[in-house]
Scaffold this active site. Structure first.
Site, PDB file in Angstrom:
ATOM      1  N   ALA A  19       0.827  -1.240   0.143  1.00 47.63           N
ATOM      2  CA  ALA A  19      -0.041  -0.080  -0.084  1.00 47.63           C
ATOM      3  C   ALA A  19       0.969   1.277   0.091  1.00 47.63           C
ATOM      4  O   ALA A  19       0.381   2.244   0.637  1.00 47.63           O
ATOM      5  CB  ALA A  19      -0.825  -0.049   1.444  1.00 47.63           C
ATOM      6  N   ALA A  20       2.007   1.166  -0.472  1.00 48.07           N
ATOM      7  CA  ALA A  20       2.883   2.327  -0.455  1.00 48.07           C
ATOM      8  C   ALA A  20       3.077   3.084  -2.028  1.00 48.07           C
ATOM      9  O   ALA A  20       3.677   4.248  -1.892  1.00 48.07           O
ATOM     10  CB  ALA A  20       4.353   1.755  -0.422  1.00 48.07           C
ATOM     11  N   GLY A  21       2.277   2.481  -2.960  1.00 45.47           N
ATOM     12  CA  GLY A  21       2.323   3.245  -4.372  1.00 45.47           C
ATOM     13  C   GLY A  21       1.899   4.765  -4.389  1.00 45.47           C
ATOM     14  O   GLY A  21       1.159   5.088  -3.287  1.00 45.47           O
ATOM     15  N   ARG A  25      -3.126   8.260 -10.008  1.00 45.98           N
ATOM     16  CA  ARG A  25      -4.482   8.509 -10.821  1.00 45.98           C
ATOM     17  C   ARG A  25      -5.603   8.812 -10.143  1.00 45.98           C
ATOM     18  O   ARG A  25      -6.492   9.309 -10.645  1.00 45.98           O
ATOM     19  CB  ARG A  25      -4.531   7.300 -11.690  1.00 45.98           C
ATOM     20  CG  ARG A  25      -3.583   6.909 -12.960  1.00 45.98           C
ATOM     21  CD  ARG A  25      -3.466   5.713 -13.495  1.00 45.98           C
ATOM     22  NE  ARG A  25      -2.948   4.900 -12.725  1.00 45.98           N
ATOM     23  CZ  ARG A  25      -3.055   3.598 -13.014  1.00 45.98           C
ATOM     24  NH1 ARG A  25      -3.447   3.003 -14.072  1.00 45.98           N
ATOM     25  NH2 ARG A  25      -2.195   2.815 -12.207  1.00 45.98           N
ATOM     26  N   GLY A 152      -0.878  -7.549 -16.059  1.00 46.69           N
ATOM     27  CA  GLY A 152       0.301  -8.384 -16.211  1.00 46.69           C
ATOM     28  C   GLY A 152      -0.374  -9.461 -16.913  1.00 46.69           C
ATOM     29  O   GLY A 152      -1.620 -10.155 -16.419  1.00 46.69           O
ATOM     30  N   LYS A 362     -33.990  16.559  17.847  1.00 47.14           N
ATOM     31  CA  LYS A 362     -32.483  16.339  18.235  1.00 47.14           C
ATOM     32  C   LYS A 362     -32.318  16.191  19.848  1.00 47.14           C
ATOM     33  O   LYS A 362     -33.211  16.975  20.671  1.00 47.14           O
ATOM     34  CB  LYS A 362     -31.739  17.637  18.076  1.00 47.14           C
ATOM     35  CG  LYS A 362     -30.166  17.532  18.444  1.00 47.14           C
ATOM     36  CD  LYS A 362     -29.493  18.799  19.037  1.00 47.14           C
ATOM     37  CE  LYS A 362     -30.148  19.051  20.465  1.00 47.14           C
ATOM     38  NZ  LYS A 362     -29.368  20.166  21.306  1.00 47.14           N
ATOM     39  N   ASN A 388     -49.689  14.848  22.760  1.00 47.78           N
ATOM     40  CA  ASN A 388     -49.836  15.345  21.087  1.00 47.78           C
ATOM     41  C   ASN A 388     -49.312  16.758  21.172  1.00 47.78           C
ATOM     42  O   ASN A 388     -49.707  17.641  21.815  1.00 47.78           O
ATOM     43  CB  ASN A 388     -51.431  15.369  20.912  1.00 47.78           C
ATOM     44  CG  ASN A 388     -51.704  15.717  19.179  1.00 47.78           C
ATOM     45  OD1 ASN A 388     -51.588  14.968  18.666  1.00 47.78           O
ATOM     46  ND2 ASN A 388     -51.524  17.010  19.077  1.00 47.78           N
ATOM     47  N   ASN A 397     -35.040  25.684  22.817  1.00 49.06           N
ATOM     48  CA  ASN A 397     -34.175  25.128  23.715  1.00 49.06           C
ATOM     49  C   ASN A 397     -32.695  25.982  24.063  1.00 49.06           C
ATOM     50  O   ASN A 397     -31.947  25.433  24.648  1.00 49.06           O
ATOM     51  CB  ASN A 397     -33.669  23.821  23.100  1.00 49.06           C
ATOM     52  CG  ASN A 397     -33.055  23.825  21.852  1.00 49.06           C
ATOM     53  OD1 ASN A 397     -33.399  24.705  20.758  1.00 49.06           O
ATOM     54  ND2 ASN A 397     -32.252  23.004  21.398  1.00 49.06           N
ATOM     55  N   TYR A 398     -32.629  27.240  23.272  1.00 52.50           N
ATOM     56  CA  TYR A 398     -31.286  27.607  23.148  1.00 52.50           C
ATOM     57  C   TYR A 398     -31.361  29.220  23.671  1.00 52.50           C
ATOM     58  O   TYR A 398     -32.168  29.908  22.921  1.00 52.50           O
ATOM     59  CB  TYR A 398     -30.460  27.686  21.892  1.00 52.50           C
ATOM     60  CG  TYR A 398     -29.223  28.040  21.855  1.00 52.50           C
ATOM     61  CD1 TYR A 398     -28.203  27.822  22.690  1.00 52.50           C
ATOM     62  CD2 TYR A 398     -28.903  28.845  20.739  1.00 52.50           C
ATOM     63  CE1 TYR A 398     -27.119  28.230  22.405  1.00 52.50           C
ATOM     64  CE2 TYR A 398     -27.743  29.259  20.264  1.00 52.50           C
ATOM     65  CZ  TYR A 398     -26.934  29.115  21.368  1.00 52.50           C
ATOM     66  OH  TYR A 398     -25.456  29.593  21.001  1.00 52.50           O
TER      67      TYR A 398
HETATM   68  C1  UD1 Z   1       0.476  -5.110 -10.599  1.00 52.60           C
HETATM   69  C2  UD1 Z   1       0.982  -6.155 -11.205  1.00 52.60           C
HETATM   70  C3  UD1 Z   1       0.365  -6.688 -12.469  1.00 52.60           C
HETATM   71  C4  UD1 Z   1      -1.004  -7.155 -12.236  1.00 52.60           C
HETATM   72  C5  UD1 Z   1      -1.639  -5.776 -11.418  1.00 52.60           C
HETATM   73  C6  UD1 Z   1      -2.829  -6.641 -10.561  1.00 52.60           C
HETATM   74  C7  UD1 Z   1       3.387  -5.821 -10.820  1.00 52.60           C
HETATM   75  C8  UD1 Z   1       4.808  -5.135 -11.466  1.00 52.60           C
HETATM   76  N1  UD1 Z   1       2.617  -5.586 -11.709  1.00 52.60           N
HETATM   77  O1  UD1 Z   1       0.345  -4.065 -11.645  1.00 52.60           O
HETATM   78  O2  UD1 Z   1       1.061  -7.892 -13.036  1.00 52.60           O
HETATM   79  O3  UD1 Z   1      -1.634  -7.407 -13.199  1.00 52.60           O
HETATM   80  O4  UD1 Z   1      -0.772  -5.349 -10.218  1.00 52.60           O
HETATM   81  O5  UD1 Z   1      -3.745  -5.383  -9.950  1.00 52.60           O
HETATM   82  O6  UD1 Z   1       3.654  -6.075  -9.837  1.00 52.60           O
HETATM   83  N2  UD1 Z   1       3.005  -0.551  -4.590  1.00 52.60           N
HETATM   84  C9  UD1 Z   1       3.812   0.010  -3.451  1.00 52.60           C
HETATM   85  N3  UD1 Z   1       5.052   0.213  -4.068  1.00 52.60           N
HETATM   86  C10 UD1 Z   1       5.343   0.424  -5.171  1.00 52.60           C
HETATM   87  C11 UD1 Z   1       4.768   0.166  -6.106  1.00 52.60           C
HETATM   88  C12 UD1 Z   1       3.542  -0.414  -5.899  1.00 52.60           C
HETATM   89  O7  UD1 Z   1       3.600  -0.375  -2.561  1.00 52.60           O
HETATM   90  O8  UD1 Z   1       6.534   0.846  -5.389  1.00 52.60           O
HETATM   91  C13 UD1 Z   1       1.548  -1.234  -4.017  1.00 52.60           C
HETATM   92  C14 UD1 Z   1       0.515  -0.262  -4.722  1.00 52.60           C
HETATM   93  O9  UD1 Z   1       0.221   0.691  -3.616  1.00 52.60           O
HETATM   94  C15 UD1 Z   1      -0.455  -1.125  -5.047  1.00 52.60           C
HETATM   95  C16 UD1 Z   1       0.239  -2.511  -5.441  1.00 52.60           C
HETATM   96  O10 UD1 Z   1       1.602  -2.235  -4.923  1.00 52.60           O
HETATM   97  O11 UD1 Z   1      -1.352  -1.492  -3.836  1.00 52.60           O
HETATM   98  C17 UD1 Z   1       0.158  -2.623  -7.070  1.00 52.60           C
HETATM   99  O12 UD1 Z   1       0.698  -1.622  -7.595  1.00 52.60           O
HETATM  100  P1  UD1 Z   1       0.244  -0.943  -8.944  1.00 52.60           P
HETATM  101  O13 UD1 Z   1       1.368   0.165  -9.264  1.00 52.60           O
HETATM  102  O14 UD1 Z   1      -1.130  -0.672  -8.888  1.00 52.60           O
HETATM  103  O15 UD1 Z   1       0.724  -2.211  -9.868  1.00 52.60           O
HETATM  104  P2  UD1 Z   1       0.094  -2.323 -11.249  1.00 52.60           P
HETATM  105  O16 UD1 Z   1       0.730  -1.652 -12.276  1.00 52.60           O
HETATM  106  O17 UD1 Z   1      -1.689  -2.171 -11.049  1.00 52.60           O
END
Ligand code: UD1
Ligand code: CA
Length: 488
Positions: A19-21, A25, A152, A362, A388, A397-398
């Site tokens: 969850a670091a991405g 978008r 992928g 309230k 009724n 009330n205030y």
């Molecule tokens: C990834 C897969 C892809 C798959 C898809 C499914 C890879 C290279 N590709 O692509 O094959 O079909 O998921 O949804 O793994 N994240 C990090 N750190 C990073 C990058 C990502 O924590 O440096 C986390 C994101 O927050 C996310 C998850 O990894 O929760 C997936 O990353 P995302 O960039 O969305 O991967 P996709 O391009 O969707």
């Protein structure tokens, strides 16, 4: 749901949730995994699904906007451990960061993403079970999807997986593959650690791809399998707000379907929204444009809607709530609310009581069978059973500084257009005359009346509005201008 859920399940060593991405978008000041659907954050679904595996270690990898994610997880899932990925160098690097908390871990490591909210815990249990049965070193959760673009692709080698190729790195032939990588995997811990150590950034994005661990494992002579999930919608992720809306709609469809299976009538599923946390009894009817949120529960035979939102509201059996908005309120069995009522926090409606059109409440406790039928503000009020409250009554009330509570006793009657200036107490069986401004208590059986006495001035229209249609009408009605005693 799960074919395996009745069998004893041996817990896995660890789950790593990525969850670091950057979530670019989403274009949001809020971290992607904190966006909500079905009333909860995306990450909370990922944690819930992972928890079904009873992992010894549950790790969430945080990075981008990590302060927000950490604060949220501390609140909703304090059991998780947080690993920090300083730079978003790819999914392989994210899992490396997660594994840095798990040195020496053996056995199975499950990897999932924080942005795949429909994934269910029993799907993960099935995946781990398949991994064990097939004796795999890596098992990938895959799906056949109508539109594989962006995902992928799974390059097969018989019943094994040879490798996974990202959309942007794929050849034309590979782009035709409909089987996609869900981004959810079970790894043997040692295979994962070795594979991550061998990752290179030789791809279109210059990132470390977790998916390359597959080819690495095959080269090392290990078995890589896949499990195809027929319910492919579970694997769909959220990358932008359009997908968030789609996943939310699908989650809602699934919640509605479950309630319909359990005996709830939903007249218009397209406009009915029910949070995951809501509880409904059999024979509840939901009319169009109804939204049930938070800790709302609805008792047997109750009807809600149309055009109604209930947030943290308890509705009793057979109650009716029509075209209204309520939060943190209790509506007892057989009560009726609306149309156009606004019930605010602290409202408690007794059995068979009624709150009607254009009434706002309230911190109002309204007794069994009591009625507040029209056009009333009822704040900081305690109303006894069978009382009724007339149309247009205001509980004032205030006083500009503090708020005070007024009470109206059992079976008492407050006439229309009265103002009860708090704190004031109307006893049991008392009456208030219509149009009164009540500032003193009214005792049992008394009539409180507080208003100017009426007097009628004879001949006024003829004198002051001579020549008007009113004067003519009065004349025709036989109320001649100076006939004394024509009216008292
Ligand atoms: C990834 C897969 C892809 C798959 C898809 C499914 C890879 C290279 N590709 O692509 O094959 O079909 O998921 O949804 O793994 N994240 C990090 N750190 C990073 C990058 C990502 O924590 O440096 C986390 C994101 O927050 C996310 C998850 O990894 O929760 C997936 O990353 P995302 O960039 O969305 O991967 P996709 O391009 O969707
Ligand atoms: Ca993704």
């Amino acid at each position: 749901m799960s074919e395996n859920s009745d069998r004893p399940f041996t817990r896995v060593s660890a789950v790593v949730i990525m969850a670091a991405g950057a979530g670019t978008r989403m274009k949001s000041a809020t971290a992607k995994v904190l966006h909500r659907l079905g009333g909860r954050s995306m990450i909370s679904y990922a944690v819930e699904a992972a928890s079904a595996l009873e992992p010894e270690h549950l790790v969430v990898v945080v990075g981008h906007q990590r302060d927000q994610v950490e604060a949220h997880l501390a609140e909703v899932a304090p059991q998780v451990r947080l690993a920090v990925q300083e730079q978003p160098l790819g999914t392989g690097d994210a899992v490396r960061a997660g594994m840095s908390l798990l040195s020496g871990v053996a056995g199975e490591v499950v990897v999932t993403s924080g942005d795949v909210p429909l994934l269910r815990g029993d799907t993960l249990i099935d995946l781990v079970s398949a991994h064990r049965e097939d004796g795999n070193a890596v098992t990938v959760l895959t799906a056949m999807v109508p539109d594989p673009s962006g995902y992928g692709r799974i390059v097969r080698d018989g019943d094994e997986v040879a490798r996974i190729v990202e959309h942007r790195d794929a050849s034309d032939d590979e782009l035709d593959i409909a089987e996609i990588n869900s981004g959810i995997y079970v790894f043997d811990a040692a295979t994962l650690a070795e594979g991550i150590a061998g990752l290179r950034t030789s791809n279109d994005q210059g990132e470390l791809y977790l998916t390359d661990v597959v080819a690495h494992a095959r080269q090392a002579g290990r078995r890589v399998g896949a499990r195809v999930l027929a319910d492919y919608l579970q694997t769909e992720g959220v990358n932008d707000r359009a997908q968030l809306a789609e996943r939310n709609a699908e989650l809602n469809r699934r919640i509605l379907h479950r309630w319909m299976t359990d005996g709830v009538t939903i007249v218009d599923p397209a406009t009915t929204w029910i949070h995951d946390s809501v509880d409904l009894a059999e024979d509840v009817t939901l009319l169009p444009n109804t939204s049930l949120e938070g800790a709302t529960s609805v008792g047997r035979g109750a009807t809600i809607g149309p055009d109604t939102t209930l947030v943290d509201v308890e509705v009793g059996e057979g109650a009716q709530v029509i075209r209204s908005h309520a939060s943190l309120a209790v509506i007892a069995a057989g009560a009726t609310v609306g149309p156009f009522s606004f019930l605010r926090p602290g409202t408690e409606l007794g059995e068979r009581s009624k709150v009607g059109a254009f009434v706002e409440t309230k911190k109002a406790v309204i007794g069994a069978g009591a009625k507040v039928p029209h056009l009333t503000y009822c704040g900081d009020a305690v109303i006894g059973e069978g009382a009724n409250i007339g149309a247009g009554t205001i509980f004032a009330n205030y006083d500009g500084v503090g708020k005070y509570t007024s009470t109206v006793g059992a079976h008492s009657f407050v006439g229309s257009d009265s103002v009860l200036v708090a704190p004031v107490h109307i006893a049991d069986g008392a009456y208030v005359a219509a149009g009164s401004t009540i500032t003193d208590d009214v005792g049992p059986g008394e009539l409180g009346v507080s208003r100017g006495r009426q007097r009628n001035i004879a001949g006024w229209v003829a004198r002051k509005r001579a020549g008007t249609a009113s004067a003519a009408a009065a004349e025709a009605a036989g109320r001649s201008s100076d006939e004394p005693g024509a009216s008292a």
